[in-house]
Design a protein around this motif. Structure first.
Motif, PDB file in Angstrom:
ATOM      1  N   ALA A 115     -58.148  43.476   8.343  1.00 13.74           N
ATOM      2  CA  ALA A 115     -58.267  44.882   7.967  1.00 13.74           C
ATOM      3  C   ALA A 115     -56.948  45.428   7.447  1.00 13.74           C
ATOM      4  CB  ALA A 115     -58.749  45.703   9.156  1.00 13.74           C
ATOM      5  N   VAL A 116     -55.847  45.059   8.085  1.00 13.02           N
ATOM      6  CA  VAL A 116     -54.528  45.520   7.633  1.00 13.02           C
ATOM      7  C   VAL A 116     -54.230  44.968   6.237  1.00 13.02           C
ATOM      8  CG1 VAL A 116     -52.046  45.477   8.101  1.00 13.02           C
ATOM      9  CG2 VAL A 116     -53.662  45.727   9.989  1.00 13.02           C
ATOM     10  N   ALA A 117     -54.560  43.698   6.026  1.00 16.34           N
ATOM     11  CA  ALA A 117     -54.326  43.080   4.720  1.00 16.34           C
ATOM     12  C   ALA A 117     -55.213  43.712   3.652  1.00 16.34           C
ATOM     13  CB  ALA A 117     -54.575  41.579   4.797  1.00 16.34           C
ATOM     14  N   VAL A 118     -56.437  44.080   4.013  1.00 14.40           N
ATOM     15  CA  VAL A 118     -57.330  44.755   3.069  1.00 14.40           C
ATOM     16  C   VAL A 118     -56.728  46.089   2.637  1.00 14.40           C
ATOM     17  CG1 VAL A 118     -59.513  46.020   2.930  1.00 14.40           C
ATOM     18  CG2 VAL A 118     -59.496  43.648   3.722  1.00 14.40           C
ATOM     19  N   ASP A 119     -56.176  46.838   3.587  1.00 13.38           N
ATOM     20  CA  ASP A 119     -55.553  48.122   3.234  1.00 13.38           C
ATOM     21  C   ASP A 119     -54.401  47.921   2.259  1.00 13.38           C
ATOM     22  OD1 ASP A 119     -57.242  49.773   4.637  1.00 13.38           O
ATOM     23  OD2 ASP A 119     -56.044  49.762   6.461  1.00 13.38           O
ATOM     24  N   TRP A 120     -53.579  46.904   2.509  1.00  5.04           N
ATOM     25  CA  TRP A 120     -52.480  46.620   1.589  1.00  5.04           C
ATOM     26  C   TRP A 120     -53.024  46.185   0.228  1.00  5.04           C
ATOM     27  CZ3 TRP A 120     -47.584  47.712   1.083  1.00  5.04           C
ATOM     28  CH2 TRP A 120     -46.830  48.043   2.214  1.00  5.04           C
ATOM     29  N   GLY A 121     -54.081  45.368   0.244  1.00  2.66           N
ATOM     30  CA  GLY A 121     -54.661  44.927  -1.008  1.00  2.66           C
ATOM     31  C   GLY A 121     -55.220  46.078  -1.822  1.00  2.66           C
ATOM     32  N   LEU A 122     -55.840  47.040  -1.142  1.00  5.33           N
ATOM     33  CA  LEU A 122     -56.341  48.227  -1.846  1.00  5.33           C
ATOM     34  C   LEU A 122     -55.189  49.044  -2.413  1.00  5.33           C
ATOM     35  CD1 LEU A 122     -59.195  49.332   0.584  1.00  5.33           C
ATOM     36  CD2 LEU A 122     -59.464  48.372  -1.715  1.00  5.33           C
ATOM     37  N   ALA A 123     -54.086  49.122  -1.669  1.00  5.50           N
ATOM     38  CA  ALA A 123     -52.908  49.836  -2.171  1.00  5.50           C
ATOM     39  C   ALA A 123     -52.374  49.168  -3.435  1.00  5.50           C
ATOM     40  CB  ALA A 123     -51.819  49.888  -1.098  1.00  5.50           C
ATOM     41  N   LEU A 124     -52.353  47.830  -3.442  1.00  2.99           N
ATOM     42  CA  LEU A 124     -51.893  47.108  -4.630  1.00  2.99           C
ATOM     43  C   LEU A 124     -52.867  47.301  -5.786  1.00  2.99           C
ATOM     44  CD1 LEU A 124     -50.765  43.839  -2.838  1.00  2.99           C
ATOM     45  CD2 LEU A 124     -49.248  45.462  -3.998  1.00  2.99           C
ATOM     46  N   ALA A 125     -54.173  47.233  -5.500  1.00  4.57           N
ATOM     47  CA  ALA A 125     -55.164  47.448  -6.553  1.00  4.57           C
ATOM     48  C   ALA A 125     -55.033  48.847  -7.139  1.00  4.57           C
ATOM     49  CB  ALA A 125     -56.569  47.230  -5.994  1.00  4.57           C
ATOM     50  N   GLU A 126     -54.780  49.831  -6.286  1.00  6.99           N
ATOM     51  CA  GLU A 126     -54.591  51.202  -6.765  1.00  6.99           C
ATOM     52  C   GLU A 126     -53.358  51.297  -7.656  1.00  6.99           C
ATOM     53  OE1 GLU A 126     -54.243  55.711  -4.860  1.00  6.99           O
ATOM     54  OE2 GLU A 126     -53.701  53.965  -3.651  1.00  6.99           O
ATOM     55  N   ARG A 137     -75.864  40.595   8.331  1.00  5.16           N
ATOM     56  CA  ARG A 137     -75.324  41.595   9.264  1.00  5.16           C
ATOM     57  C   ARG A 137     -73.802  41.580   9.230  1.00  5.16           C
ATOM     58  NH1 ARG A 137     -79.538  39.537  12.443  1.00  5.16           N
ATOM     59  NH2 ARG A 137     -78.081  38.210  13.613  1.00  5.16           N
ATOM     60  N   SER A 138     -73.221  40.374   9.206  1.00  4.46           N
ATOM     61  CA  SER A 138     -71.761  40.266   9.169  1.00  4.46           C
ATOM     62  C   SER A 138     -71.209  40.880   7.891  1.00  4.46           C
ATOM     63  CB  SER A 138     -71.338  38.791   9.260  1.00  4.46           C
ATOM     64  OG  SER A 138     -71.747  38.228  10.480  1.00  4.46           O
ATOM     65  N   ARG A 139     -71.919  40.609   6.787  1.00  2.00           N
ATOM     66  CA  ARG A 139     -71.473  41.154   5.500  1.00  2.00           C
ATOM     67  C   ARG A 139     -71.427  42.674   5.540  1.00  2.00           C
ATOM     68  NH1 ARG A 139     -73.343  43.682   1.229  1.00  2.00           N
ATOM     69  NH2 ARG A 139     -75.404  43.816   2.167  1.00  2.00           N
ATOM     70  N   LYS A 140     -72.486  43.274   6.058  1.00  2.00           N
ATOM     71  CA  LYS A 140     -72.531  44.730   6.100  1.00  2.00           C
ATOM     72  C   LYS A 140     -71.404  45.287   6.956  1.00  2.00           C
ATOM     73  CE  LYS A 140     -77.481  45.248   5.228  1.00  2.00           C
ATOM     74  NZ  LYS A 140     -78.791  45.673   5.770  1.00  2.00           N
ATOM     75  N   ASP A 141     -71.187  44.659   8.125  1.00  2.30           N
ATOM     76  CA  ASP A 141     -70.133  45.146   9.022  1.00  2.30           C
ATOM     77  C   ASP A 141     -68.753  44.993   8.396  1.00  2.30           C
ATOM     78  OD1 ASP A 141     -72.057  45.750  10.881  1.00  2.30           O
ATOM     79  OD2 ASP A 141     -71.768  43.924  12.060  1.00  2.30           O
ATOM     80  N   ALA A 142     -68.520  43.835   7.743  1.00  2.89           N
ATOM     81  CA  ALA A 142     -67.190  43.544   7.209  1.00  2.89           C
ATOM     82  C   ALA A 142     -66.882  44.320   5.937  1.00  2.89           C
ATOM     83  CB  ALA A 142     -67.053  42.044   6.937  1.00  2.89           C
ATOM     84  N   LEU A 143     -67.894  44.522   5.098  1.00  5.77           N
ATOM     85  CA  LEU A 143     -67.653  45.091   3.778  1.00  5.77           C
ATOM     86  C   LEU A 143     -67.827  46.602   3.696  1.00  5.77           C
ATOM     87  CD1 LEU A 143     -69.294  42.410   1.462  1.00  5.77           C
ATOM     88  CD2 LEU A 143     -66.929  42.553   2.258  1.00  5.77           C
ATOM     89  N   GLU A 144     -68.614  47.191   4.590  1.00  2.00           N
ATOM     90  CA  GLU A 144     -68.854  48.620   4.484  1.00  2.00           C
ATOM     91  C   GLU A 144     -67.566  49.420   4.679  1.00  2.00           C
ATOM     92  OE1 GLU A 144     -70.423  51.959   3.423  1.00  2.00           O
ATOM     93  OE2 GLU A 144     -71.431  50.006   3.275  1.00  2.00           O
ATOM     94  N   GLY A 145     -66.761  49.006   5.671  1.00  2.00           N
ATOM     95  CA  GLY A 145     -65.491  49.702   5.884  1.00  2.00           C
ATOM     96  C   GLY A 145     -64.566  49.566   4.689  1.00  2.00           C
ATOM     97  N   VAL A 146     -64.585  48.408   4.029  1.00  2.00           N
ATOM     98  CA  VAL A 146     -63.761  48.201   2.838  1.00  2.00           C
ATOM     99  C   VAL A 146     -64.215  49.148   1.731  1.00  2.00           C
ATOM    100  CG1 VAL A 146     -62.959  46.541   1.132  1.00  2.00           C
ATOM    101  CG2 VAL A 146     -63.425  45.787   3.472  1.00  2.00           C
ATOM    102  N   ARG A 147     -65.522  49.284   1.570  1.00  2.00           N
ATOM    103  CA  ARG A 147     -66.050  50.182   0.539  1.00  2.00           C
ATOM    104  C   ARG A 147     -65.588  51.619   0.778  1.00  2.00           C
ATOM    105  NH1 ARG A 147     -70.984  47.081   1.123  1.00  2.00           N
ATOM    106  NH2 ARG A 147     -71.332  45.798  -0.734  1.00  2.00           N
ATOM    107  N   GLU A 148     -65.643  52.056   2.033  1.00  2.00           N
ATOM    108  CA  GLU A 148     -65.237  53.429   2.349  1.00  2.00           C
ATOM    109  C   GLU A 148     -63.766  53.652   2.017  1.00  2.00           C
ATOM    110  OE1 GLU A 148     -66.149  54.183   6.402  1.00  2.00           O
ATOM    111  OE2 GLU A 148     -68.328  54.058   6.120  1.00  2.00           O
ATOM    112  N   ARG A 149     -62.910  52.698   2.389  1.00  2.00           N
ATOM    113  CA  ARG A 149     -61.478  52.863   2.119  1.00  2.00           C
ATOM    114  C   ARG A 149     -61.187  52.789   0.625  1.00  2.00           C
ATOM    115  NH1 ARG A 149     -61.394  49.693   6.782  1.00  2.00           N
ATOM    116  NH2 ARG A 149     -60.746  47.768   5.755  1.00  2.00           N
ATOM    117  N   ALA A 150     -61.958  51.946  -0.092  1.00  2.00           N
ATOM    118  CA  ALA A 150     -61.790  51.870  -1.544  1.00  2.00           C
ATOM    119  C   ALA A 150     -62.182  53.184  -2.200  1.00  2.00           C
ATOM    120  CB  ALA A 150     -62.616  50.717  -2.116  1.00  2.00           C
ATOM    121  N   ARG A 151     -63.283  53.785  -1.730  1.00  2.00           N
ATOM    122  CA  ARG A 151     -63.695  55.075  -2.285  1.00  2.00           C
ATOM    123  C   ARG A 151     -62.632  56.138  -2.050  1.00  2.00           C
ATOM    124  NH1 ARG A 151     -69.044  53.531  -0.498  1.00  2.00           N
ATOM    125  NH2 ARG A 151     -68.672  54.534   1.516  1.00  2.00           N
ATOM    126  N   ASP A 152     -62.033  56.123  -0.856  1.00  2.00           N
ATOM    127  CA  ASP A 152     -60.993  57.105  -0.542  1.00  2.00           C
ATOM    128  C   ASP A 152     -59.809  56.991  -1.505  1.00  2.00           C
ATOM    129  OD1 ASP A 152     -62.482  58.069   1.541  1.00  2.00           O
ATOM    130  OD2 ASP A 152     -61.417  56.929   3.094  1.00  2.00           O
TER     131      ASP A 152
END
Length: 304
Positions: A178-189, A221-236
């Motif tokens: 999750a921490v790495a995803v946040d950094w990755g979104l920051a880089l993508a932004e 089920r795993s996909r939904k749990d793992a990816l939904e939070g990423v989608r929300e942070r990406a939208r933000d």
């Protein structure tokens, strides 16, 4: 608070003068320029191999030490010159030190408030080796800041808004991911790039008695749990995101996805701590770092 590249005020570029070190330094200075960060160039003289040979005369040892120090100073100056030529506006600090390379690098990060490190995966070998190679993995296990790791086989294309179009964010729903995803979104932004969230499950770990429908239901089920939070942070962040689930050994899934989707940069986590507070590098991350022919932004748990 979610990380941003504005949080990177200083970038450390360890070097031994090799092509591998230069590959890491080039992409590291791109990151520094993007973040408007100061640059620190460090070369570590590891003379333990010479001093461990009892039969060598003291005068010869002095000569070898002097040669190693000259190599280190030349390596530092070479990288500093590259930085000044490409980004003359960046402030550069040059340092050479003696000691065990990964320990010196770790201490330098702490003592100088370094926010990110960039290193290549290949370095010199033999008596005149100064820093890189296996040292890169030791640094990954010990430093508490994100680290950009670059293979010599990586494209020489700089990391800029014009060249970085796709950033891969592997995730397994763990805290480190999750921490790495946040950094990755920051880089993508920052690079105005498309983010690719990838969740992989090794189906060989499922009990053999499970039916295929059960396995794929669990994957969904795993996909939904793992990816939904990423989608929300990406939208933000206003970052465009695509999410994918894949079955297979995670490292192989990641490397195949990189090849099949023109990925320019990967952001992934290292995992936890073990032993005497030594950071444990997850086997998936280690495999990707060793085999990827593109920069991998490795984020330790706890990085903000």
């Amino acid at each position: 608070m979610s990380p941003t590249t504005d949080a990177i005020d200083s970038v450390l570029l360890p070097t031994d003068g090799s092509d591998g070190a230069l590959a890491g330094a080039r992409r590291g200075v791109d990151l520094a320029a993007t973040a408007d960060a100061t640059v620190h160039v460090l070369s570590v003289v590891d003379s333990s191999e010479i001093e461990g040979v009892a039969s060598v005369l003291e005068s010869d040892l002095d000569e070898q030490r002097a040669a190693l120090e000259a190599d280190a100073e030349s390596a530092v100056e070479s990288v500093a010159t590259m930085v000044r030529e490409r980004y003359p506006e960046l402030e550069v600090t040059k340092t050479t030190e003696r000691g065990t390379p990964y320990r010196v690098i770790d201490r330098y990060v702490d003592d100088n408030g370094i926010d990110a490190v960039a290193m290549g995966t290949k370095g010199r070998t033999g008596v005149r080796r100064v820093v890189l190679g296996s040292v890169t993995e030791n640094v990954l296990r010990t430093v508490d800041v994100p680290m950009l790791v670059v293979s010599p086989a990586a494209s020489d294309s700089p990391l800029t808004e014009d060249t970085v179009e796709n950033v891969l964010l592997p995730t397994d729903a763990s805290e480190g991911a999750a921490v790495a995803v946040d950094w990755g979104l920051a880089l993508a932004e920052t690079f105005d790039a498309m983010a690719h969230a990838l969740y992989s499950v090794d189906v060989s770990r499922f009990p053999p008695q499970m039916e295929p429908d059960e396995i794929f239901s669990g994957l969904e089920r795993s996909r939904k749990d793992a990816l939904e939070g990423v989608r929300e942070r990406a939208r933000d962040r206003g970052v465009s995101l695509t999410g994918t689930i894949a079955a297979g050994p995670p490292a192989r899934v990641i490397l195949d996805y990189v090849d099949d989707n023109d990925i320019d940069l990967v952001s992934m986590g290292t995992h936890g701590r073990s032993g005497l507070e030594r950071r444990f590098l997850g086997s998936v991350t280690e495999t990707v770092v060793r085999n990827a022919e593109l920069p991998v932004f490795c984020v330790p748990m706890g990085s903000e």
